[in-house]
Enzyme design. Structure first.
Site, PDB file in Angstrom:
ATOM      1  N   HIS A 277      -1.776  -1.004  -5.858  1.00  0.00           N
ATOM      2  CA  HIS A 277      -2.039  -1.582  -4.532  1.00  0.00           C
ATOM      3  C   HIS A 277      -3.240  -2.540  -4.588  1.00  0.00           C
ATOM      4  O   HIS A 277      -3.061  -3.735  -4.489  1.00  0.00           O
ATOM      5  CB  HIS A 277      -2.222  -0.536  -3.423  1.00  0.00           C
ATOM      6  CG  HIS A 277      -1.093   0.432  -3.325  1.00  0.00           C
ATOM      7  ND1 HIS A 277       0.192   0.031  -3.086  1.00  0.00           N
ATOM      8  CD2 HIS A 277      -1.049   1.785  -3.463  1.00  0.00           C
ATOM      9  CE1 HIS A 277       0.981   1.088  -3.064  1.00  0.00           C
ATOM     10  NE2 HIS A 277       0.261   2.153  -3.295  1.00  0.00           N
TER      11      HIS A 277
ATOM     12  N   ASP B 103       7.446   2.165  -5.708  1.00  0.00           N
ATOM     13  CA  ASP B 103       6.571   3.128  -5.041  1.00  0.00           C
ATOM     14  C   ASP B 103       7.343   4.188  -4.251  1.00  0.00           C
ATOM     15  O   ASP B 103       7.876   5.120  -4.831  1.00  0.00           O
ATOM     16  CB  ASP B 103       5.572   2.349  -4.166  1.00  0.00           C
ATOM     17  CG  ASP B 103       4.419   3.223  -3.672  1.00  0.00           C
ATOM     18  OD1 ASP B 103       4.377   4.413  -4.018  1.00  0.00           O
ATOM     19  OD2 ASP B 103       3.552   2.709  -2.942  1.00  0.00           O
TER      20      ASP B 103
HETATM   21 ZN    ZN Z   1       2.198   5.418  -4.941  1.00  0.00          ZN
END
Ligand code: ZN
Length: 450
Positions: free
Chosen positions: A268, A319
């Protein structure tokens, strides 16, 4: 020896025509360009290397679509996480294996040929060790084997519920280990992937919330030269909590306290200052971007335009697996920049093509993040994708425009996918997709019943 022959293929970040790939023991053993196919060669139109998917929580595929209804309080990452915790409370080893197999089948159908599984669901529903502490890791490995996808397993260290060694919550009981327990889990995980061809086992401190500085240092010593992944700066609250704890922001803290180098993948890294971003770009670490999930969770937008201009390395990850699509991850990465900067064609580098820039970047960065070398080259696994030349998106396209059209204009666009030279996807469908979907459906029906 029969071989694969492509009218055109993306080799070493350039398009070459009339390409013949010989494969032995799963590896590319010879590449000839500008040649005719030999008798018996399998012929295809457009060849690409398979992409790495650097960040997955496979079990979350089972709850995809279940968190899209508005609750009574404001919905955000944390309310989503509560729902995810309730879902995983019900999962046993068989369930995880069935759901992960489906996720990996879908990844192959999307053109991903390696997955980085950020694996944190370790213990039984009461938080106790399974008889084999690496039972769940073995299930992930079994899913990789059944689907055929290459696996970089990233067993997660998780000990705390917040910055400064805060006690974990009851909902986190299935994730928890101390440093010694983690060392045993890591050993078991390495054993679990040992039989898989070209598998890698790295380490993954879950986040700065879940590991104290001392624990982080202790588990880093177990990494060797293997990948180190960590969730970081995904949420503004996480940044505020880190500032309150340490006086520094999460990425700033990590850069100051840990040897952030090319082994690292910062998953991220959404909320970074200019200085954090340029330090990250210069470190050789990978920014692990997950645009679909980051959009779904309302995380924010990574400053990719400046980061890429600074030479920063990146890869993409699915993810939460709310939707598994390599092209949509790349497309959304570019579209997020367009929407925030009010410009078009933002993430171009040395070449004007957005598609080729993103594809080549995600291939190089994602491969490094997963501890392997990607791309079509002699000695590397024959992990390949062919695009469907009959798809209207590819009519009268050549060169980089094929990647632009695949990423921005095709629905799926994939014909075949090979792993180590074995064709696993044909006509866009995984050869074991039907049985995998049946098994997944049975598991989900039971999980959702009551
Ligand atoms: Zn993650």
């Amino acid at each position: 020896m029969p071989a694969l022959w492509f009218e055109t293929a993306f080799v070493d970040n350039a398009w070459v025509d009339r390409v013949r790939l010989e494969i032995s023991d799963g590896l590319v053993s010879a590449i000839a360009t500008g040649v005719d196919p030999a008798a018996g060669d399998e012929r295809h139109a457009i060849g690409l290397p398979g992409l790495p998917n650097l960040h997955s929580h496979a079990f979350q595929r089972g709850m995809a679509g279940l968190a899209e209804q508005r609750g009574t309080t404001g919905d955000d990452f944390w309310s989503w996480r509560d729902l995810m915790y309730r879902f995983l409370d019900r999962l046993g080893p068989e369930d995880v294996e069935a759901i992960a197999t489906l996720a990996y089948v879908e990844m192959l159908e999307a053109g991903f040929t390696r997955v980085g599984e950020f694996h944190y669901l370790h213990h039984d529903p009461d938080g106790r060790l399974y008889a084999d502490p690496a039972e769940m890791a073995a299930r992930v490995a079994a899913a990789a084997q059944a689907s055929g996808i290459a696996l970089t397993l990233l067993p997660v260290f998780y000990a705390h519920g917040g910055f400064g060694g805060m006690a974990p919550g009851a909902a986190q009981r299935r994730f928890l280990n101390d440093v010694d327990g983690y060392a045993r889990l890591l050993d078991g995980s390495r054993g679990a992937v040992a039989a898989l061809p070209d598998a890698v086992a790295g380490i993954a401190p879950h986040s700065l919330r879940a590991a104290t500085p001392d624990e982080l240092r202790a588990i880093l010593s177990l990494a060797g030269t293997n990948p180190i992944h960590i969730h970081i700066a995904e949420q503004r609250k996480e940044v505020a909590d880190c500032l309150a704890w340490s006086g520094r922001r999460p990425v700033e803290w990590l850069q100051g306290e840990m040897p952030v180098d090319p082994r690292w993948c910062l998953v991220h890294a959404t909320h970074v200052t200019d200085r954090e971003r340029s330090t990250l770009a210069g470190s050789g670490a990978i920014a692990g971007l997950c645009p679909i999930t980051e959009a779904n969770l309302g995380d924010g937008i990574f400053p990719a335009a400046t980061y890429l201009a600074e030479g920063g390395a990146f890869g993409i990850g699915s993810d939460s697996n709310v939707l598994i699509s390599a092209t949509e991850e790349l497309r959304l990465l570019e579209y997020g920049q367009r929407l925030s900067l009010h410009q078009r064609c933002v993430l171009a580098g040395d070449r004007p093509s957005i598609g080729a820039t993103l594809f080549a970047g995600a291939l190089a960065g994602g491969s490094r993040a997963l501890g392997v070398e990607g791309g079509i080259a002699i000695g590397r696994p024959a992990d390949l994708v062919s695009l469907d030349a009959d798809d209207p998106a590819f009519v009268a396209r050549s060169g980089d425009r094929l990647l632009d059209s695949w990423i921005f204009a095709a629905r799926t666009g994939i014909d075949c996918v090979w792993r180590r030279g074995t064709r696993l996807v044909e006509g866009g469908r995984h050869v074991r997709g039907e049985e995998t979907r049946r098994r997944f459906s049975a598991v989900l029906a039971r999980l959702m019943d009551g």
